[in-house]
Design an enzyme around this catalytic site. Sequence first.
Site, short mmCIF file in Angstrom:
data_model
loop_
_atom_site.label_atom_id
_atom_site.label_comp_id
_atom_site.label_asym_id
_atom_site.label_seq_id
_atom_site.Cartn_x
_atom_site.Cartn_y
_atom_site.Cartn_z
N LYS A 115 0.99 -1.18 -0.03
CA LYS A 115 0.05 0.03 -0.11
C LYS A 115 0.91 1.03 0.16
O LYS A 115 0.47 2.27 -0.42
CB LYS A 115 -0.75 0.02 1.30
CG LYS A 115 -2.10 -1.05 1.07
CD LYS A 115 -3.31 -0.75 1.66
CE LYS A 115 -4.27 -1.54 1.09
NZ LYS A 115 -5.75 -1.62 1.85
N LYS A 197 -5.74 -9.22 -8.48
CA LYS A 197 -7.02 -9.43 -7.92
C LYS A 197 -8.06 -8.23 -8.33
O LYS A 197 -7.70 -7.21 -8.51
CB LYS A 197 -7.08 -9.84 -6.41
CG LYS A 197 -6.98 -8.59 -5.50
CD LYS A 197 -7.21 -8.79 -4.04
CE LYS A 197 -7.44 -7.47 -3.25
NZ LYS A 197 -7.85 -7.64 -1.97
N LYS A 200 -11.92 -3.16 -5.47
CA LYS A 200 -12.85 -1.99 -5.57
C LYS A 200 -12.38 -0.71 -5.63
O LYS A 200 -12.93 0.13 -6.17
CB LYS A 200 -13.71 -1.91 -4.20
CG LYS A 200 -13.30 -2.07 -2.91
CD LYS A 200 -14.44 -1.96 -1.62
CE LYS A 200 -14.28 -2.96 -0.65
NZ LYS A 200 -12.77 -2.73 0.04
N1 AQP Z 1 -10.80 -10.34 -5.82
C1 AQP Z 1 -11.29 -10.74 -4.77
N2 AQP Z 1 -11.32 -12.13 -4.82
C2 AQP Z 1 -11.92 -12.66 -3.54
N3 AQP Z 1 -11.92 -12.11 -2.33
C3 AQP Z 1 -11.76 -10.90 -2.44
N4 AQP Z 1 -11.71 -9.82 -1.42
C4 AQP Z 1 -11.42 -8.81 -1.87
N5 AQP Z 1 -11.19 -8.68 -3.13
C5 AQP Z 1 -11.24 -10.11 -3.71
C6 AQP Z 1 -12.28 -10.09 -0.01
O1 AQP Z 1 -13.26 -8.98 0.38
C7 AQP Z 1 -13.03 -9.07 1.54
C8 AQP Z 1 -13.05 -7.38 1.54
O2 AQP Z 1 -11.88 -6.94 2.18
P1 AQP Z 1 -11.55 -5.23 2.42
O3 AQP Z 1 -12.45 -4.58 1.98
O4 AQP Z 1 -10.99 -5.20 3.87
O5 AQP Z 1 -10.38 -5.00 1.36
P2 AQP Z 1 -9.58 -5.85 0.30
O6 AQP Z 1 -9.35 -7.16 0.55
O7 AQP Z 1 -8.58 -4.88 0.22
O8 AQP Z 1 -10.72 -5.81 -0.76
P3 AQP Z 1 -10.60 -4.72 -2.22
O9 AQP Z 1 -11.72 -4.85 -2.88
O10 AQP Z 1 -9.20 -4.97 -2.93
O11 AQP Z 1 -10.31 -3.31 -1.49
P4 AQP Z 1 -9.54 -2.14 -1.86
O12 AQP Z 1 -9.41 -1.95 -3.12
O13 AQP Z 1 -10.06 -1.00 -0.92
O14 AQP Z 1 -7.94 -2.69 -1.25
C9 AQP Z 1 -11.93 -9.56 2.14
O15 AQP Z 1 -12.15 -10.54 3.03
C10 AQP Z 1 -11.03 -9.98 0.88
O16 AQP Z 1 -10.15 -11.05 1.12
#
Ligand code: AQP
Length: 334
Positions: A115, A197, A200
Site C-alpha cells: 500500500k 485481484k 474495489k
Molecule cells: N478479488 C477478490 N477475490 C476474492 N475475495 C476478495 N476480497 C477482496 N477482493 C477479492 C475479499 O473481500 C473482503 C473485503 O476486504 P476489504 O474491503 O478489507 O479490502 P480488500 O481485501 O483490500 O478488498 P478490495 O476490494 O481490494 O479493496 P481495496 O481496493 O480498498 O483494497 C476480504 O475478505 C477480501 O479477502
Amino acid sequence: MIDGKKVLYSGMQATGNLTLGNYLGALKNWVNLCDEYECFYGVANMHSITIRQDPAQFRKHNRDLLILYIAAGIDPKKNCVYYQSHVPAHAELSWILSCFTYMGELNRMTQFKDKAAKHADNINAGLFTYPVLMAADILLYQADVVPVGVDQLQHLELTRDIAQRFNGVYGDVFTIPEPYVGKVGAKINSLQSPDKKMSKSDENPNASIYLMDDPDTIVRKFKRAVTDSEACICYRDEQPGVKNLINIYSACTGKTPEETVAEFSGKGYGELKTAVSEAVIAVLKPLQDEVARLSKDKAYIDSIIKENDEKAAYFANKTLRKVQKKVGFPEKIR
Ligand code: AQP
C-alpha cells in the site's frame, strides 16, 4: 463464546463500491456462517481512512456496505453488522495494543509495503499501524475464528502474537483467534489484468464488476475482458484471463472448474463470455432488488444501526474494561 456459540469476526472496508470479488470471495460465505457462529461483521471505516476518502462519497459507501451485508442475507437481529467508528473501544484498545507491538513486526507487514508503494504520496502512520487496529477489532469481541484471505493471514498471525504477548503478562485476557478453515470463497481477478485481484479501488472501471452494475454494463465488461490467443477453454495458469472467467462461472453456478471446462469444450471465448455474463446477472439481480428495497426503508436501517451499535459496544466495552484494569488504568468514578 457467546450463548454457547463460537465468535467469528470479519469486516470490509468502505473504500468503494463492492465488487464481484468481495461478494464471491467473502460476503457470500459470511452468510453461510451466520447460524453456526455468533458473527460480528464490521464496516471497517476506520481502516478505510488510511487512504484518502471523499467525505460525501465515503458516507454513502458506509451505508451502502451495511445495507449490502443485510441484503446478502446476514440477519441483523441474530448477528451484528455495525460501523467500526461507532464503537470507540476499537480506537482505545488499538492504542493499548500498539504499546505491545514492535516496530520490527509492523515493518515486516507486506500489505504495508504494497500500500505504501501504491500511495507513495500518503504513507501515513495509520497505514503503518493498520494491523494493530485490526488486532483490536478481533480481540475486542474475543473472536475464536476469523475468515481471512491469504493476503490477511500475516495480519492475523500478528494479532495472535500480540494477544499471546499480552496474555503472557496479564493472564488469560484475550481469546487467541484461529483463521477460519472452512470452505473459502473464490479468488476473483481483474478483468483487465487477470494476474491481479479484482479490487474495489481499481481506477479502471472495466477491470471490476460492481455489485450494482446493470445487465448491459456486465455484458459489456465481460465482452472486453482480457483473454489470450490460445483459443482453448482450459483451466491453467498460463491462461489467467480464461481461468478467471472459469472461476467466476463456477462460483456463480456451483459447478467445479472441471465441469465448466467440459461444458465449454470445443466452444469459443465469445460463448464463454456470454454464459459468464448471464450467470453473474442471475446471481446479482436478487441482491440488487433487495438492496433497492432496503435502501428505501430508512427507518428500518437506522433502527438496525442503533441496535447493532449497542450490541457491538456492549461486548467491546466488556473486553476493554478488563484490559484497562489489567494494565493498571485507574477505574472511573461512576
Ligand atoms: N478479488 C477478490 N477475490 C476474492 N475475495 C476478495 N476480497 C477482496 N477482493 C477479492 C475479499 O473481500 C473482503 C473485503 O476486504 P476489504 O474491503 O478489507 O479490502 P480488500 O481485501 O483490500 O478488498 P478490495 O476490494 O481490494 O479493496 P481495496 O481496493 O480498498 O483494497 C476480504 O475478505 C477480501 O479477502
